[in-house]
Design an enzyme around this catalytic site. Structure first.
Site, PDB file in Angstrom:
ATOM      1  N   HIS A  70      33.307  -9.032  55.194  1.00  0.00           N
ATOM      2  CA  HIS A  70      34.214  -9.172  54.152  1.00  0.00           C
ATOM      3  C   HIS A  70      34.244  -7.672  53.410  1.00  0.00           C
ATOM      4  CE1 HIS A  70      31.008  -8.360  50.848  1.00  0.00           C
ATOM      5  NE2 HIS A  70      30.103  -8.791  51.524  1.00  0.00           N
ATOM      6  N   ASP A 187      28.252  -2.539  51.675  1.00  0.00           N
ATOM      7  CA  ASP A 187      28.138  -4.068  51.488  1.00  0.00           C
ATOM      8  C   ASP A 187      29.779  -4.434  51.115  1.00  0.00           C
ATOM      9  OD1 ASP A 187      28.013  -6.736  51.164  1.00  0.00           O
ATOM     10  OD2 ASP A 187      26.887  -6.286  49.052  1.00  0.00           O
ATOM     11  N   GLU A 221      33.828 -13.076  49.083  1.00  0.00           N
ATOM     12  CA  GLU A 221      32.326 -13.049  49.447  1.00  0.00           C
ATOM     13  C   GLU A 221      31.436 -12.816  48.283  1.00  0.00           C
ATOM     14  OE1 GLU A 221      28.256 -12.432  50.601  1.00  0.00           O
ATOM     15  OE2 GLU A 221      29.613 -10.991  49.750  1.00  0.00           O
ATOM     16  N   GLU A 222      31.861 -11.851  47.485  1.00  0.00           N
ATOM     17  CA  GLU A 222      30.980 -11.328  46.392  1.00  0.00           C
ATOM     18  C   GLU A 222      31.003 -12.208  45.347  1.00  0.00           C
ATOM     19  OE1 GLU A 222      28.938  -9.231  46.629  1.00  0.00           O
ATOM     20  OE2 GLU A 222      29.609  -7.570  48.019  1.00  0.00           O
ATOM     21  N   ASP A 242      26.839  -9.021  57.659  1.00  0.00           N
ATOM     22  CA  ASP A 242      26.714  -8.513  56.478  1.00  0.00           C
ATOM     23  C   ASP A 242      25.416  -7.703  56.221  1.00  0.00           C
ATOM     24  OD1 ASP A 242      27.272  -8.246  53.683  1.00  0.00           O
ATOM     25  OD2 ASP A 242      27.699 -10.297  53.194  1.00  0.00           O
ATOM     26  N   HIS A 322      23.942  -3.108  45.952  1.00  0.00           N
ATOM     27  CA  HIS A 322      24.719  -3.498  45.050  1.00  0.00           C
ATOM     28  C   HIS A 322      24.111  -2.389  43.962  1.00  0.00           C
ATOM     29  CE1 HIS A 322      25.909  -8.049  45.450  1.00  0.00           C
ATOM     30  NE2 HIS A 322      26.064  -7.469  46.456  1.00  0.00           N
TER      31      HIS A 322
END
Length: 349
Positions: A70, A187, A221-222, A242, A322
């Protein structure tokens, strides 16, 4: 046999992380990927959600594979223009305010105008606020200081900034001499770079894949639903590429490919997991098996959507997920090698 060129993969990664793409505002980065694939003469189309799908025909057209990564990232949206001329944010994706304190950012208006700013605590100055160190990092206390002469909300609106405008974070990407890649948004742009290089490798080698293979570059995706659709009825195996999450109690590191056995959605397909492990062992690829307790992928979203597929999850190990992330080029290489062998292998069913 020659594996994908790591220097090209890292350059792709740098290009990708430098394109702002918080979930909900991903057209620019999807256009970049689309152009890259079109130059390789790879057939692509966009789904209605704005994601991109590339298809490479294989020998077997009745059984398909799908790999996904993603391009959407964490970000924020303007929730309120404060009387002071600063902005209150609402977060996009699963992260905490403390992870973006002091970060440079970009505000993009609905007309496409872009302004820079800094995300700060309202009570930042220790010369003014006695509780600067103790105040909670939350929506009430965090704000954006815009790099324009704005003294009130009207001044901000004259710039064209309004509630609903997207805010992206400066990635600050750097590749060190020791092989580390540190940046926001590894990510999952590290995995997107890996897939793009893999497709280029297939193209350069005139490789005939055993099965028709789809590559979904998803863009939601997030927020939980990037890869839950556009899966052909012929698709048997669905592999999400991922990040592997690192921390206390985790096996994942920055140097190997992480093969997920379970996340918050439950166990991944046991047979596919064993197949990936066998491929790694047969080809001298360094890997770790791991469980991610607070994690969900596009593959788990596809399962929740009711697709009858075999699902798996692999990816490079990412430190400080994150937040301000880091990995090593050896993790990128090991992930690339595993995928290179996987797409040429037989299905498990």
């Amino acid at each position: 046999m020659a594996y994908p060129d790591i220097s090209e993969t890292l350059q792709l990664l740098k290009d990708l992380v430098n394109i702002p793409s918080p979930s909900g505002n991903t057209n620019e980065v999807i256009t970049y990927v689309e152009k890259y694939l079109n130059e390789l003469k790879v057939e692509t189309y966009r789904n209605r959600k704005g994601g991109l799908i590339a298809t490479i025909p294989g020998k077997n057209t009745s059984q398909h594979r799908m790999l996904t990564a993603h391009v959407d990232t964490l970000g924020a949206i303007v929730k309120e223009i404060k009387p002071s001329g600063r902005l209150k944010l609402d977060l996009i994706g699963g992260f905490k305010f403390n992870s973006i304190e002091g970060e440079y950012c970009q505000i993009e208006t609905s007309s496409g105008q872009k302004y820079t700013g800094t995300i700060l605590m309202h009570q930042t100055s220790v010369h003014v606020y006695k509780n600067a160190d103790k105040a909670e990092r939350n929506q009430e206390n965090m704000e954006v200081r815009i790099d324009e002469v704005v003294k009130n909300a009207d001044d901000v609106r004259k710039l064209g900034i309004e509630v609903g405008d997207f805010v992206s974070f400066d990635p600050r990407v750097e590749i060190t001499k020791s092989g580390f890649i540190k940046s926001r948004h590894l990510d999952d742009k590290a995995s997107v770079a890996i897939l793009l290089q893999l497709i280029k490798q297939i193209n350069n080698e005139n490789m005939t894949l055993p099965y028709t293979t789809h590559f979904l570059i998803s863009n939601n995706e997030e927020i939980g639903y990037g890869g839950n659709s556009n899966i052909t009825p012929e698709t048997v195996e669905y592999l999400a590429v991922d990040m592997g999450a690192m921390g206390d109690g985790q096996s994942t590191d920055e140097y190997t490919v992480s093969i997920c056995v379970k996340d918050a959605s439950g166990p991944y397909h046991y047979g596919l997991r064993k197949h990936l492990v066998e491929l790694a062992k047969e080809n001298g690829i360094e890997f770790q098996l791991d469980v991610y307790p607070y994690y969900g992928s596009d593959a788990s979203a596809a399962i929740r959507a009711g697709h009858d597929i075999v699902h798996g999850l692999v990816g490079p190990g990412i430190d400080s997920s994150h937040a301000f992330e880091r990995t090593h080029q050896s993790s990128i290489e090991n992930t690339s090698k595993l995928l290179y062998h996987y797409i040429q292998s037989s299905m498990i069913l």
